[in-house]
Design a protein around this motif. Structure first.
Motif, PDB file in Angstrom:
ATOM      1  N   VAL A  69      98.093  38.063  41.792  1.00 28.06           N
ATOM      2  CA  VAL A  69      97.169  37.680  40.707  1.00 28.06           C
ATOM      3  C   VAL A  69      96.246  38.843  40.351  1.00 28.06           C
ATOM      4  O   VAL A  69      95.092  38.620  39.983  1.00 28.06           O
ATOM      5  CB  VAL A  69      96.350  36.445  41.132  1.00 28.06           C
ATOM      6  CG1 VAL A  69      97.234  35.234  41.300  1.00 28.06           C
ATOM      7  CG2 VAL A  69      95.574  36.709  42.422  1.00 28.06           C
ATOM      8  N   TRP A  70      96.787  40.087  40.407  1.00 26.07           N
ATOM      9  CA  TRP A  70      95.950  41.274  40.185  1.00 26.07           C
ATOM     10  C   TRP A  70      95.233  41.230  38.835  1.00 26.07           C
ATOM     11  O   TRP A  70      94.107  41.713  38.695  1.00 26.07           O
ATOM     12  CB  TRP A  70      96.784  42.545  40.295  1.00 26.07           C
ATOM     13  CG  TRP A  70      97.869  42.644  39.239  1.00 26.07           C
ATOM     14  CD1 TRP A  70      99.112  42.167  39.335  1.00 26.07           C
ATOM     15  CD2 TRP A  70      97.747  43.260  37.965  1.00 26.07           C
ATOM     16  NE1 TRP A  70      99.828  42.413  38.191  1.00 26.07           N
ATOM     17  CE2 TRP A  70      98.997  43.103  37.320  1.00 26.07           C
ATOM     18  CE3 TRP A  70      96.733  43.928  37.290  1.00 26.07           C
ATOM     19  CZ2 TRP A  70      99.259  43.592  36.044  1.00 26.07           C
ATOM     20  CZ3 TRP A  70      96.987  44.414  36.016  1.00 26.07           C
ATOM     21  CH2 TRP A  70      98.239  44.248  35.400  1.00 26.07           C
ATOM     22  N   GLY A 111      94.796  38.233  37.157  1.00 25.45           N
ATOM     23  CA  GLY A 111      94.526  36.809  36.893  1.00 25.45           C
ATOM     24  C   GLY A 111      93.170  36.346  37.354  1.00 25.45           C
ATOM     25  O   GLY A 111      93.042  35.187  37.789  1.00 25.45           O
ATOM     26  N   PHE A 112      92.167  37.204  37.277  1.00 20.13           N
ATOM     27  CA  PHE A 112      90.837  36.817  37.741  1.00 20.13           C
ATOM     28  C   PHE A 112      90.325  35.575  37.021  1.00 20.13           C
ATOM     29  O   PHE A 112      89.731  34.689  37.637  1.00 20.13           O
ATOM     30  CB  PHE A 112      89.853  37.974  37.553  1.00 20.13           C
ATOM     31  CG  PHE A 112      88.429  37.603  37.868  1.00 20.13           C
ATOM     32  CD1 PHE A 112      87.995  37.491  39.178  1.00 20.13           C
ATOM     33  CD2 PHE A 112      87.514  37.333  36.849  1.00 20.13           C
ATOM     34  CE1 PHE A 112      86.685  37.131  39.468  1.00 20.13           C
ATOM     35  CE2 PHE A 112      86.214  36.979  37.128  1.00 20.13           C
ATOM     36  CZ  PHE A 112      85.790  36.884  38.445  1.00 20.13           C
ATOM     37  N   GLU A 113      90.544  35.507  35.702  1.00 20.73           N
ATOM     38  CA  GLU A 113      90.051  34.356  34.929  1.00 20.73           C
ATOM     39  C   GLU A 113      90.675  33.052  35.425  1.00 20.73           C
ATOM     40  O   GLU A 113      89.998  32.030  35.567  1.00 20.73           O
ATOM     41  CB  GLU A 113      90.354  34.546  33.440  1.00 20.73           C
ATOM     42  CG  GLU A 113      89.406  35.499  32.736  1.00 20.73           C
ATOM     43  CD  GLU A 113      87.974  34.987  32.705  1.00 20.73           C
ATOM     44  OE1 GLU A 113      87.778  33.755  32.633  1.00 20.73           O
ATOM     45  OE2 GLU A 113      87.051  35.808  32.755  1.00 20.73           O
ATOM     46  N   THR A 114      91.974  33.101  35.713  1.00 20.84           N
ATOM     47  CA  THR A 114      92.657  31.908  36.210  1.00 20.84           C
ATOM     48  C   THR A 114      92.128  31.496  37.576  1.00 20.84           C
ATOM     49  O   THR A 114      91.898  30.312  37.851  1.00 20.84           O
ATOM     50  CB  THR A 114      94.165  32.168  36.303  1.00 20.84           C
ATOM     51  OG1 THR A 114      94.656  32.567  35.024  1.00 20.84           O
ATOM     52  CG2 THR A 114      94.902  30.917  36.753  1.00 20.84           C
ATOM     53  N   VAL A 115      91.916  32.509  38.438  1.00 19.20           N
ATOM     54  CA  VAL A 115      91.380  32.225  39.771  1.00 19.20           C
ATOM     55  C   VAL A 115      89.967  31.658  39.661  1.00 19.20           C
ATOM     56  O   VAL A 115      89.596  30.720  40.380  1.00 19.20           O
ATOM     57  CB  VAL A 115      91.382  33.505  40.635  1.00 19.20           C
ATOM     58  CG1 VAL A 115      90.677  33.249  41.972  1.00 19.20           C
ATOM     59  CG2 VAL A 115      92.795  33.992  40.871  1.00 19.20           C
ATOM     60  N   LYS A 116      89.200  32.184  38.739  1.00 14.45           N
ATOM     61  CA  LYS A 116      87.825  31.704  38.553  1.00 14.45           C
ATOM     62  C   LYS A 116      87.820  30.226  38.139  1.00 14.45           C
ATOM     63  O   LYS A 116      87.021  29.427  38.658  1.00 14.45           O
ATOM     64  CB  LYS A 116      87.138  32.563  37.481  1.00 14.45           C
ATOM     65  CG  LYS A 116      85.687  32.164  37.218  1.00 14.45           C
ATOM     66  CD  LYS A 116      85.062  33.036  36.150  1.00 14.45           C
ATOM     67  CE  LYS A 116      85.623  32.717  34.791  1.00 14.45           C
ATOM     68  NZ  LYS A 116      84.926  33.433  33.702  1.00 14.45           N
ATOM     69  N   VAL A 117      88.703  29.836  37.214  1.00 13.88           N
ATOM     70  CA  VAL A 117      88.788  28.441  36.773  1.00 13.88           C
ATOM     71  C   VAL A 117      89.204  27.534  37.932  1.00 13.88           C
ATOM     72  O   VAL A 117      88.681  26.433  38.109  1.00 13.88           O
ATOM     73  CB  VAL A 117      89.782  28.313  35.603  1.00 13.88           C
ATOM     74  CG1 VAL A 117      90.048  26.852  35.279  1.00 13.88           C
ATOM     75  CG2 VAL A 117      89.245  29.030  34.366  1.00 13.88           C
ATOM     76  N   GLN A 118      90.152  28.035  38.750  1.00 11.30           N
ATOM     77  CA  GLN A 118      90.616  27.228  39.880  1.00 11.30           C
ATOM     78  C   GLN A 118      89.495  26.985  40.890  1.00 11.30           C
ATOM     79  O   GLN A 118      89.336  25.870  41.391  1.00 11.30           O
ATOM     80  CB  GLN A 118      91.787  27.933  40.572  1.00 11.30           C
ATOM     81  CG  GLN A 118      92.335  27.202  41.780  1.00 11.30           C
ATOM     82  CD  GLN A 118      92.870  25.829  41.448  1.00 11.30           C
ATOM     83  OE1 GLN A 118      93.424  25.626  40.368  1.00 11.30           O
ATOM     84  NE2 GLN A 118      92.687  24.870  42.351  1.00 11.30           N
ATOM     85  N   GLU A 173      88.233  47.434  43.715  1.00 15.17           N
ATOM     86  CA  GLU A 173      87.212  46.384  43.846  1.00 15.17           C
ATOM     87  C   GLU A 173      87.742  44.969  43.576  1.00 15.17           C
ATOM     88  O   GLU A 173      87.401  44.028  44.294  1.00 15.17           O
ATOM     89  CB  GLU A 173      86.038  46.700  42.906  1.00 15.17           C
ATOM     90  CG  GLU A 173      85.350  48.006  43.265  1.00 15.17           C
ATOM     91  CD  GLU A 173      84.116  48.251  42.428  1.00 15.17           C
ATOM     92  OE1 GLU A 173      83.616  47.285  41.806  1.00 15.17           O
ATOM     93  OE2 GLU A 173      83.644  49.398  42.390  1.00 15.17           O
ATOM     94  N   MET A 174      88.559  44.801  42.551  1.00 19.86           N
ATOM     95  CA  MET A 174      89.029  43.449  42.233  1.00 19.86           C
ATOM     96  C   MET A 174      89.887  42.846  43.341  1.00 19.86           C
ATOM     97  O   MET A 174      89.753  41.647  43.641  1.00 19.86           O
ATOM     98  CB  MET A 174      89.801  43.458  40.910  1.00 19.86           C
ATOM     99  CG  MET A 174      90.201  42.069  40.425  1.00 19.86           C
ATOM    100  SD  MET A 174      88.772  40.948  40.154  1.00 19.86           S
ATOM    101  CE  MET A 174      88.202  41.579  38.560  1.00 19.86           C
ATOM    102  N   LEU A 218      89.265  39.198  44.853  1.00 18.26           N
ATOM    103  CA  LEU A 218      90.310  38.177  44.866  1.00 18.26           C
ATOM    104  C   LEU A 218      90.619  37.716  46.288  1.00 18.26           C
ATOM    105  O   LEU A 218      90.860  36.535  46.537  1.00 18.26           O
ATOM    106  CB  LEU A 218      91.577  38.719  44.198  1.00 18.26           C
ATOM    107  CG  LEU A 218      91.474  38.963  42.685  1.00 18.26           C
ATOM    108  CD1 LEU A 218      92.739  39.651  42.178  1.00 18.26           C
ATOM    109  CD2 LEU A 218      91.253  37.652  41.939  1.00 18.26           C
ATOM    110  N   SER A 219      90.597  38.631  47.226  1.00 16.30           N
ATOM    111  CA  SER A 219      90.818  38.272  48.630  1.00 16.30           C
ATOM    112  C   SER A 219      89.716  37.347  49.137  1.00 16.30           C
ATOM    113  O   SER A 219      89.974  36.377  49.861  1.00 16.30           O
ATOM    114  CB  SER A 219      90.903  39.521  49.498  1.00 16.30           C
ATOM    115  OG  SER A 219      92.038  40.280  49.174  1.00 16.30           O
ATOM    116  N   SER A 220      88.473  37.652  48.751  1.00 18.26           N
ATOM    117  CA  SER A 220      87.347  36.810  49.167  1.00 18.26           C
ATOM    118  C   SER A 220      87.449  35.412  48.558  1.00 18.26           C
ATOM    119  O   SER A 220      87.181  34.400  49.215  1.00 18.26           O
ATOM    120  CB  SER A 220      86.024  37.464  48.755  1.00 18.26           C
ATOM    121  OG  SER A 220      85.851  38.699  49.416  1.00 18.26           O
TER     122      SER A 220
END
Length: 504
Positions: free
Chosen positions: A7-8, A10-17, A202-203, A207-209
Motif C-alpha cells: 500500500v505504498w 494507498g495512504f488515503e485508503t489506509v487512513k479511511v480504514q 518516511e511513509m 504505514l507500518s505504525s
C-alpha cells in the motif's frame, strides 16, 4: 511483500480504514453499554417480581406441591435477576475497557495521520511544480520550433531583411526553451527527492505504525469479544441449573396428593346423609318405628387417584336423638339447559316400589332431592289423562325412559312419588323426570328472538358463564351491566361479555 510495500501509495485508503475501525470500536463500546443498561433494568424487573405478595386467602389455600413450586419459582426468579445483574456488570467492565483503550490510542494515531498528510502535501507540491515546469517547457519548445520554421522559409525566399529579423527571434526562442528545460530538470529532481523521502523513507514507517495499530485493535476486539462470550457462559451455567431446579419442582406437582390433602382438610368429618321419608303409620294403622333407615352411597375421584364412601340416615321429625346427622344442603347452581336433578335414574322407581321403607324423593331443578309427603305426591291417572309440556330437552339414558324435545306435549299415564312419571309422546311410552315438564296450559317461557354473534373466542371463568368460539350464535334472554344472558346453540343458558359479541 510487506504491508507498506503493498500500500505504498494507498495512504488515503489506509487512513479511511483506520477511521472506520475507530467508529466500529466506538459502536461496540456503546452496544455493550446498552446491553449492560438493559440487563440492569431486566434484573431490577426480575427482583420486583420476587416482591409479589399473594392474597392471604389465596396463599393459604394453595395446594401443597403447588405452593412449593411457587416458592421455588420466586426463588429462581430472584436468582435469575442476580445472574443477569452480574452479566450487566461484566458487560459494563468490557465497555469501559474498550473506551479506555480508544482514548489511549487516539493521540498516537492522530499524530501518524497528521504526519502522513504533511508528506502527501509536500509530495503534491513537488508534483505540481514539476507539472508546471513541464508545461512551460512544452509551450516554449513549440514556440521555438515555429519561429525556426519561419526563419528557414524567409531564407529560402531570399528576403534578407525579413530573414534577419526572424533569425534573431528564433535565436531568442531557443534560449527561452533551453532555460525552461533546465527548470524542468530541476523540478523533476526535486520531485524525485520528495518521492524518495515520502515513499521510500518516511511513509513506510507511518504505514507500518498504522498497520501495527490496526492489528492491535483487532487483537483488542478479539479479546473483548472473548470476554463477552465468557460472561455469557458464566451466566448460562447457573441459569441452566436454576431452570433445572424449577423444572424438577414443577414436575413434582402431584395433583392426586394435593387434592387428597385438600379434601382431608376441607372435610367436615360428617358422613353423607340423603333425605328419606318414613311413614309413622304402617299398613295396619299402627305407629311404625321411628328408627332411621340407612342409605349407603359411594363416590370416586378417578382423576385424583383416591375414593371414599360413607353411609348415614335422615330421620323423621319425631326423632330427637343427638346422634342425628345435620340436614343435607340440597341447593346447587341452576343450569337452565339441563336440570341436574334429572340424573336420578328411572331404575330408582322400581327400587322404591320393591322396598316401601326406602325414601321417596323427587328431583328438583336445582339438582337436589326433596323429601315428598302425601300432599306433594302427584295424583294418579284421572278419567281424562293430563297433558304436560316439556320445559327442556330430555334424552333417555336407560331402557324404558322417554326422550322428548323442548315444547313437546306429553300425555301422562301415571305419576309416581319418586318424581319419575310415565307418559306417552309420539306413540312411545316411557319414564321421565317430572321436573322437566309443566302443565300444558301454562305459558312456556319464550326465548328471545334477538340474536348475537361471537366476535372472538372466550373461555368461561365462572360456572355461570358460557365458553364459545368466534362465529358462534346466541339467542338473547336479557342483559345487564355489560353481560348478555343468552342461550347458545346447545340450548345451554349462561352469561357472556357483551364486548365479545355483535348484534345480528
Amino acid at each position: 511483500m510487506s504491508f507498506p510495500e503493498l500500500v505504498w501509495d494507498g495512504f488515503e485508503t489506509v487512513k479511511v480504514q483506520t477511521k472506520n475501525t475507530t467508529l466500529f470500536v466506538e459502536e461496540f463500546a456503546k452496544a455493550l453499554e446498552k446491553f449492560s443498561s438493559i440487563s440492569k433494568e431486566y434484573s431490577k424487573g426480575l427482583q420486583s417480581v420476587t416482591k409479589v405478595k399473594l392474597n392471604a386467602n389465596v396463599e393459604s389455600s394453595l395446594y401443597v406441591s403447588v405452593r412449593t413450586c411457587w416458592n421455588n419459582f420466586i426463588e429462581s426468579t430472584e436468582q435469575l435477576g442476580s445472574i443477569i445483574g452480574s452479566l450487566a456488570e461484566d458487560m459494563q467492565k468490557i465497555s469501559s475497557a474498550i473506551t479506555a483503550q480508544e482514548k489511549e490510542r487516539k493521540k498516537p494515531k492522530k499524530l501518524l495521520i497528521t504526519q502522513g498528510k504533511k508528506l502527501q502535501e509536500e509530495l503534491k507540491k513537488a508534483e505540481a511544480a514539476a507539472q508546471k515546469a513541464k508545461k512551460t517547457f512544452s509551450d516554449l519548445k513549440k514556440k521555438h520550433e515555429e519561429s525556426q520554421a519561419e526563419y528557414q522559409t524567409a531564407q529560402r525566399e531570399q528576403v534578407a531583411s525579413v530573414a534577419s529579423k526572424l533569425g534573431k527571434k528564433a535565436e531568442s526562442d531557443g534560449k527561452a526553451e533551453e532555460k525552461a528545460d533546465k527548470e524542468l530538470r530541476k523540478c523533476v529532481e526535486v520531485l524525485r527527492a520528495t518521492q524518495e523521502k515520502v515513499w521510500c523513507k518516511e511513509m513506510p514507517s507511518i504505514l507500518s505504525s498504522l498497520e501495527r495499530s490496526e492489528g492491535e485493535w483487532i487483537d483488542i476486539i478479539k479479546s473483548e469479544m472473548n470476554n463477552a462470550a465468557e460472561a455469557h457462559i458464566r451466566m448460562s451455567s447457573p441459569v441452566q441449573s436454576n431452570g433445572d431446579r424449577l423444572k424438577q419442582s414443577s414436575q413434582a406437582i402431584d395433583k392426586a396428593s394435593d387434592l387428597r390433602t385438600f379434601a382431608d382438610r376441607a372435610s367436615s368429618g360428617r358422613p353423607l346423609a340423603l333425605a328419606t321419608y318414613q311413614s309413622f303409620m304402617d299398613e295396619t294403622g299402627a305407629l311404625a318405628s321411628a328408627e332411621p333407615k340407612h342409605l349407603s352411597t359411594s363416590s370416586s375421584l378417578n382423576n385424583s387417584g383416591y375414593s371414599s364412601s360413607s353411609s348415614n340416615s335422615y330421620a323423621s321429625n319425631t326423632s330427637s336423638s343427638s346422634n342425628n346427622p345435620a340436614p343435607l344442603n340440597l341447593s346447587s347452581s341452576f343450569d337452565r339447559s339441563a336440570p341436574v336433578g334429572a340424573n336420578t335414574s328411572s331404575s330408582n322407581l322400581n327400587a322404591n316400589k320393591a322396598n316401601p321403607n326406602l325414601a321417596r324423593a323427587q328431583p328438583t331443578p336445582f339438582g337436589g332431592m326433596l323429601p315428598m309427603n302425601n300432599k306433594m305426591r302427584p295424583k294418579e291417572n284421572t278419567k281424562e289423562r293430563e297433558k304436560v309440556k316439556a320445559m327442556f330437552d330430555y334424552t333417555a339414558t336407560e331402557e324404558g325412559e322417554l326422550s322428548f324435545p323442548l315444547g313437546a306435549i306429553i300425555t301422562i299415564i301415571s305419576q309416581d312419588d319418586s318424581g319419575w312419571w310415565e307418559g306417552e309422546y309420539q306413540g312411545k311410552v316411557g319414564m321421565f323426570p317430572h321436573n322437566f315438564v309443566q302443565p300444558a296450559d301454562m305459558a312456556t317461557p319464550r326465548k328471545g328472538t334477538t340474536r348475537y354473534r361471537a366476535l372472538y373466542d372466550y373461555t368461561s371463568n365462572d360456572p355461570e358463564e358460557l365458553s364459545f368460539k368466534v362465529g358462534d350464535y346466541f339467542t338473547l334472554d336479557s342483559e345487564s351491566e355489560g353481560w348478555l344472558f343468552v342461550y347458545d346453540k346447545r340450548n345451554a343458558f349462561g352469561r357472556v361479555p357483551s364486548t365479545y359479541t355483535e348484534l345480528v
